[in-house]
Design an enzyme around this catalytic site. Sequence first.
Site, PDB file in Angstrom:
ATOM      1  N   THR A 158       0.856  -1.185   0.000  1.00 47.49           N
ATOM      2  CA  THR A 158       0.000   0.000   0.000  1.00 47.49           C
ATOM      3  C   THR A 158       0.892   1.235   0.000  1.00 47.49           C
ATOM      4  OG1 THR A 158      -1.827  -1.111   1.087  1.00 47.49           O
ATOM      5  CG2 THR A 158      -1.804   1.270   1.257  1.00 47.49           C
ATOM      6  N   PHE A 162       1.144   5.223   0.764  1.00 44.45           N
ATOM      7  CA  PHE A 162       0.519   6.238   1.613  1.00 44.45           C
ATOM      8  C   PHE A 162       1.073   7.611   1.252  1.00 44.45           C
ATOM      9  CE2 PHE A 162      -1.457   3.530   4.841  1.00 44.45           C
ATOM     10  CZ  PHE A 162      -0.790   2.329   4.657  1.00 44.45           C
TER      11      PHE A 162
END
Length: 635
Positions: A534, A536
């Site tokens: 992921t 960010f």
Amino acid sequence: MIIVLDRLIREDQKTALISFLEDKGFKVREIIGEEETILGAVGSISLDPRVIEVKPGVIRVIPITKAYKLASRELKKGDTIINSGGIRIGGPRISVIAGPCAVESREQIMEAALAVRDSGAIALRGGAYKPRTSPYSFQGLGEEGLKYLREAGDKYGLLVTTEIVSSETADMMTDYVDIFQIGARNMQNFELLKKVGSLGKPVVVKRGLSATIEEWLMAAEYLMAHGTEDVILCERGIRTFETYTRNTLDLSAIPVVKKLSHLPVIVDPSHATGLRGKVLPMALAAVAAGADGLMVEVHPHPDQALSDGPQSLYPEQFEKLMRDIEALCPVIGKDLELIPADRRSTIQLKTTALTKDASEITVSFQGEHGAFSEKALNRYFEGEKTTAKGCSGFRDVFRDVVTGTADYGIIPIENSLAGSIHENYDLLIQHPDIQIIGEKMLRVQHSLIGFPDTDIESITRVYSHPQGLAQCAKFLDRHENMEKVPYYDTAGSVAYVARDKDTTKAAIANADAAGYYGLSVLKEGIETNPNNYTRFFVIARSGQHAQPEEGTKASFIFSLPSKPGTLFECIRIFAEEKLNMTKMESRPIIGKPWKYMFYVDVEVPKGEISSLRKGIERLSSETEDFRTLGIYTQR
Ligand code: PEP
Ligand code: MN
């Protein structure tokens, strides 16, 4: 010497040339490369190269300058890829050999084989003849051990490799063994090398305790000169003045040998360190340094091992190592060589509680303590005093930053499996007072979290965010007794399980979350796909930070006049200013049906911030509502 052949050489000319060289006492090997075909001629006699150069079909003759010839990259430019029964070692892959130091019993090797196969090893190791320092130590089961090893290999589809210590057993051993191993102590046992080389099977040759790289390559040369083409070099640590580790792992030998030789190089971090706690970091370092594979000692019960127990990994440690290697592979551009395997399912690991310091800066994130976002902010702000403030929604994170309640916010923007998090793109568009100041990428690893010492089989309900449940589908499918219960948040589900005090309930979240709520990690790394990342963004109030002078990435949003070719013109600017576009997304503009905002990420070439500035200037005159969301560097 290397004899470069004319592409148009006739078969009869080639045959005549080979016969001529063999009559002179050379061993000749034909190597067909992508660009040219060569003959490698190796022998003890010296011959004037001009005698060969004048032969029909010969372009030129190049002497091999190194003492090792067949093993040298001078002779063969491409990497040697060993293929044994369809399983490969060498080239763009990582191949892992694992198993106990010695075969101790049928049960032990069967158990070890199942464990290492399930974690992704391609070959089973286990000594039947152990060259022990003391004559009173366990010497191995001999042929009986080989039988068990073969049976285990066949049962689980693994290749088998074992050490040969004497020429006398060579012929008998060929029936049992796929890959012979020459141990460190026998690296210069030249009679043994000659015999094993003549068997024609692949051979792992370990580096001697005090052997130079050249001596090690000469051992490979012996094997090759006597018949086998398939030699694997194994760095297993050398003896130095340092005594804390059993040996000193010479990691720099990997790139050195990869340059000198076309042969695959693997690393044995077990004998190199002698300490199981040091095996994982050195194994990863070896892979990162360019090793083609590993040989790792794994024992189903290391504390009962008859040899090398302290350096043998527990099966669950090996499983963790394999998952980490799998995650490292895309980074180094290789794939893990695998034979199909069902993964094991019963591991109990515990984490210690995390403690947090009082702080200087406040960073808001969405979720409860222990969320992936919190992990990302801890990693991003590592070394700084931070207070992590959990918020119930992403909108609240933005509000905290705008109002100054938080100094920064952290938001997930994209997951490598699930795609963009559109809500956050929209919030960035809606907040002109927010800028992106940093980027953090985090590997998403899920753990099953429950009460300490709970048997996984007794768990009947598993709570997590629907994404968390979906990303662990394979694990959950294997545990039919576990009912999947969607929850609003991964870390929130851990908090709920802790509050509820029902030991038949567990949660799926990142391992750090367990410590926050006094729970334990019951099984680590249960996500189906380990390549799960992921991205960010770290956000701040505009103006709070001066726009940095340097950065490796930049993000923009803009809308376009409704006429042909406007997007094309923008893309042209990126191309002309050498800004590599890594992401483009379009989002509907609220209140303007069928009008879109474009969102673009670009990489800024090193030292080329001026072309970024020029690009920004040109883009703002081609677009409507152009905004630079941020110029930043990934941490
Ligand atoms: C082994 O692999 O079991 C072994 C004895 O290794 P080395 O020859 O590297 O000491
Ligand atoms: Mn050993």
